[in-house]
Design an enzyme around this catalytic site. Structure first.
Site, mmCIF file in Angstrom:
data_model
loop_
_atom_site.group_PDB
_atom_site.id
_atom_site.type_symbol
_atom_site.label_atom_id
_atom_site.label_comp_id
_atom_site.label_asym_id
_atom_site.label_seq_id
_atom_site.Cartn_x
_atom_site.Cartn_y
_atom_site.Cartn_z
ATOM 1 N N CYS A 1 -11.504 1.279 6.492
ATOM 2 C CA CYS A 1 -10.409 0.520 7.314
ATOM 3 C C CYS A 1 -10.469 0.671 8.827
ATOM 4 O O CYS A 1 -10.574 -0.099 9.608
ATOM 5 C CB CYS A 1 -9.098 0.524 6.633
ATOM 6 S SG CYS A 1 -8.521 2.343 6.562
ATOM 7 N N GLY B 1 -5.164 -0.246 -8.390
ATOM 8 C CA GLY B 1 -4.955 0.404 -6.967
ATOM 9 C C GLY B 1 -4.528 -0.551 -6.091
ATOM 10 O O GLY B 1 -4.395 -1.710 -6.380
ATOM 11 N N TYR B 2 -4.044 -0.163 -5.131
ATOM 12 C CA TYR B 2 -3.691 -0.929 -3.874
ATOM 13 C C TYR B 2 -4.627 -1.984 -3.372
ATOM 14 O O TYR B 2 -4.318 -3.055 -3.125
ATOM 15 C CB TYR B 2 -3.150 -0.192 -2.677
ATOM 16 C CG TYR B 2 -1.823 0.439 -3.075
ATOM 17 C CD1 TYR B 2 -0.815 -0.019 -4.102
ATOM 18 C CD2 TYR B 2 -1.672 1.707 -2.364
ATOM 19 C CE1 TYR B 2 0.391 0.657 -4.313
ATOM 20 C CE2 TYR B 2 -0.238 2.168 -2.604
ATOM 21 C CZ TYR B 2 0.613 1.796 -3.678
ATOM 22 O OH TYR B 2 1.982 2.363 -3.989
#
Lengths: 335, 335, 335, 335
Positions: C147, C11-12
């Site tokens: 985030c 994944g990122y």
């Protein structure tokens, strides 16, 4: 510890030089010289350097001696400036266009003015370690090529002898290549999302490509939506099949720290794309063959491998340090 | 046939006025006035008008009489200019900020200079047909609100009486709102991809919202990556449930030609997004309710419903034409 | 040398963990675990890692013991997975949403499913060194916040005691937060240039902010044009003047290596903008005061300080290394 | 009133056909056929059509007779579909790739499968009014060329006889050309800001260009950051000077309603740029000459002049209406 100073330190190339030098374990920054902002904090102009440095811009006449001087100053002005500051440093690494073309008549044809420091023209060594590593190790005057020129030179060099002399280069570039001074054409509302063919023929970097590769290069240049990044797509004609071409690239770049061969059969990332390279010193090169047509592709970050990064790589070579020092950032994905 | 002229015709709002008027079956353009480019072809500045018109910019002192005069001229300069040209037209529709705030002390607080044409301030009718249709039908002086103000006013108006007096507005805008003159801040390399909070508090459009809605509005404004487009997200507190809120929006906007209610439960397009509205005169409004908090959202094209389109809509109302004439473009998807 | 492995490595966030760990002088990578791509080269999925590593993805059942295990695995699946792999590592640092909310009823309200590993919920220490440095130094289970939560927590923390309990947060985010799996909504043609209010009320990160700051936080979230980057604009009410607020920020963050106070009076970069922060571990925080309204702003790279970078910072704290190790990249300008 | 239906109406070309037909005064829409969304409102898929239509998608087996049928259906599937629906309409206008290449062996070479409706291949008239106006006026089967093919054909056609047979075409395209179905490669985080050479050699549109111009065309294609828009830069060699070239373009396009010659000496908009053309049916063409090298450039909106707009233009020609009907939108600036 090498002491390095930067002239033109408030521009985009200047800022990138400062970023790289601040992260370089073998360099200390002497001065960051700016005609526009003497006395101002460097991080007020380059906000990514906040908390990295307390450096303040110096005025040009405050320049003192250093080991390596980078001139990231404008084309046409640098040929006047450089002879005056040459004695301030053992090595001068110029990032302007003024010392890239050894033939003054070619310079005049592409820059529109006569050259005023012709005596220096053939002293400069081109800042391409992949081609001139040995010369750079002892060069006192180094001229970093234009961003698109470096990309095209690295894309085309392995094809010498495999294809005919004529190459057509389609170059695409982000907006940071136009510099940090505002003009109508690079206003966001005008430049955003554009595909602007600003040089349909005769982009000046073609002259550098011809000189450094021996090909007869023609270059078209288009601004596309990006801030950083240059890509060149080069068209040539020849008999070589794909295997031969791949072998030629491997032979040239197998040992190069900053050139990667990217030529896969499938996938979104099968060929060089500057999107992956922001902040990194890589030039990715790739190719494809269709009968007698060979397409060579290269991508790089115009401010790094196409400018400040190449200049720091040259400093490393010139000063006998590890060539990759300070240039380890690999780029981001996604971005 | 109505004869309409445009002052400030070389700016982005001016160009959009010309585009709309050229496609308007009930209007002929008198003059396109520009201080910067008198004598130049209009399509040399507005290249989307190539093959649409052979019009040439007039100098300001060449202005002759017309039926409707649009002043798309700078804030602070327009209050001096407008009294001088007022007699040139039966109706003047101003797109600057100078005649939006009837109280000169409020104007001075938000624009930083005293108003010099205070005698005109309360004569202007706000260019919001959804609120002032009857007044606009006979108005000789019309002032189109700021783009974010129009969005917020249309988002909030149905909530009057349903929520408390305090509203916090988060406005986001593309770069075309800064106009066609280059500056360091709107250089592409600087502005591209930015999330720039250029007004963390007290964006001047908040004063217009307070005036036109009765709320005590506070507005934060952020530039995001877009050329066209404004979106406002408004936060209020009240007891109304979702059904009540939806009914209020329907009652206000059920018959409005240019306000669409976009408040779906799912999907990428469930709430207003200016991406869909480039070139169109729609203002999309939507909302969501979470307990006692109500979020109202609106989106529009700042140059159309947030400026030139609203002005043409006012012209239609004022001159007794169909309100939608010349404003039929629905927007593009995808874009 | 710390041996660290990554689950969810395709994944990122997983790719960003690999990038940071490859550049970390005190860490060696054990395994990069992926359910989708076992046996494939890591750089075929993360092309920025070409020439950085020859690592190949492992299958989940091939996981062996390591010192630190990062779980960058999906929400809702991680609460099942984590108890099974917990014994593989001395320290587990989780980047999913599953162990951020100690109260299972709050988890269920925001994630829509009951929690299945409730016994672990209050063992995790939040991965915010600025708030929990001492606890992190000895934590075996660490949960990195969302985030937008990290950004809002760092923006708001200094305001505790200076403003009232209610805060409204406007969060904006790039598209990489949606992950590397394609869906209709994140197709380029749909997502490009969008201002998409995907959570008009009750974004799930608000629960984390409330828990970590003590405020009653409400969060609206909008996707704007960017790949990386999160910005929060937080609205609060209180009596503190600007000087008091500035002092509070300085007291909290004067000694923090990864929080910069960005609150200038003028300039395009006067307030936090994630555009400057791509690839860097900084969270920039700023503020503005207007009477009794206080606006606090923060920006970060969602994949770095909002995820992988914070996780590596936690590893550094937990393993007694210098907190900034491997996190030195300052970000690029322009970009 | 012409009754027109659209198959493949949920795709991007389908949506654009519906937008144009809804604004066309001489057409009423019969059916919008979709295999994926039968029964759903058209505006739930094409949100720009909100308030424009209450149309609902029909299933393919519900198709009834109409005057003109547009097939905006996938390549390779259309050659099976079209013969089955051919009798439903007097005229069928196909936007797929399946009937563009009259030679089945060429089709197979570029599409990788044998053609299954070869009997129809040479009945179709190419949907380029600029070349086939008379034939289109009586054609029952029309095949609209690929977007990049149309651009290159219009760029190159005036050069026939002036340059040699070999042309190299560098095509750049936005992401909407990939269609509305999500895939890993067109995920926003991957595609945004990319310069992706997806066809380094042998893009399939080159076969159409060769056929329609007589040149031996080679095409490289690159995806650049844009949603809409195609630009081609074509390189040829010949003796013609600039005046001769300009005259050739004027002779070909002086009377064309949708081809503009854009070849100025200076300015940001001196050459064709698709940024100006979103939503418009123009193809802008331009050129530059450097010695024996001639660069021809064209730009268009791939969904309009490169697809749906060209198809509507063909409908106008075929049904004897004014050729520009429904196609008046000039494009936006800035955008």
């Amino acid at each position: 510890m090498i002491r390095a100073s930067v002239m033109g330190a408030a521009g985009y190339l200047g800022g990138e030089l400062l970023r790289l030098l601040l992260g370089h374990p073998g360099v200390e920054i002497g001065q960051a010289v700016s005609t526009r902002f003497p006395g101002r904090r460097v991080d007020s102009v380059h906000p990514n350097l906040r908390a990295q440095t307390d450096l303040v811009f110096s005025a040009p006449d405050e320049l003192v001696r250093c080991d390596v001087l980078f001139t990231a100053t404008p084309h046409r002005a640098t040929m006047t400036l450089l002879p005056r500051v040459r004695e301030k440093a053992g090595t001068v690494i110029d990032l302007s266009g003024d010392f890239r073309l050894p033939d003054p008549s070619v310079y005049e044809r592409y820059y529109g003015v006569p050259h005023t420091a012709t005596e220096l023209l053939d002293v400069f060594v081109p800042g391409v370690p992949e081609l001139f590593r040995d010369e750079l190790a002892k060069a006192d005057l180094i001229s970093v090529p234009g961003c698109m020129a470096t990309a095209a030179v690295l894309a085309l060099r392995p094809l010498a002898g495999l294809v005919g002399p004529d190459v057509q280069i389609d170059a695409r570039t982000g907006s940071s290549g136009s510099g940090a001074l505002a003009g109508d054409g690079n206003l966001h509302a005008e430049r955003s999302g554009a595909m602007r063919v600003f040089a349909p023929v005769r982009h000046r970097h073609e002259a550098e490509v011809s000189r450094l590769t021996g090909f007869d290069a023609r270059m078209t240049a288009t601004g596309v939506e990006a801030v950083r990044g240059v890509q060149v797509v080069c068209h040539a004609t020849g008999d070589a099949d794909e295997r031969t071409v791949r072998r030629a690239y491997r032979e040239h770049y197998g040992g190069e720290p900053f050139v990667r061969i990217v030529a896969h059969r499938r996938g979104a990332h099968r060929l060089p794309d500057p999107k992956l390279l922001s902040g990194s010193n890589y030039c990715d090169v790739g190719f494809a063959v269709d009968g007698d047509r060979i397409t060579a592709i290269a991508a790089l970050d115009n401010l790094v491998k196409g400018g400040a990064g190449a200049a720091v790589q040259c400093l490393n070579v010139r000063t006998g340090q590890s060539e990759t020092l300070g240039l380890g950032f690999p780029g981001l994905h996604p971005l």
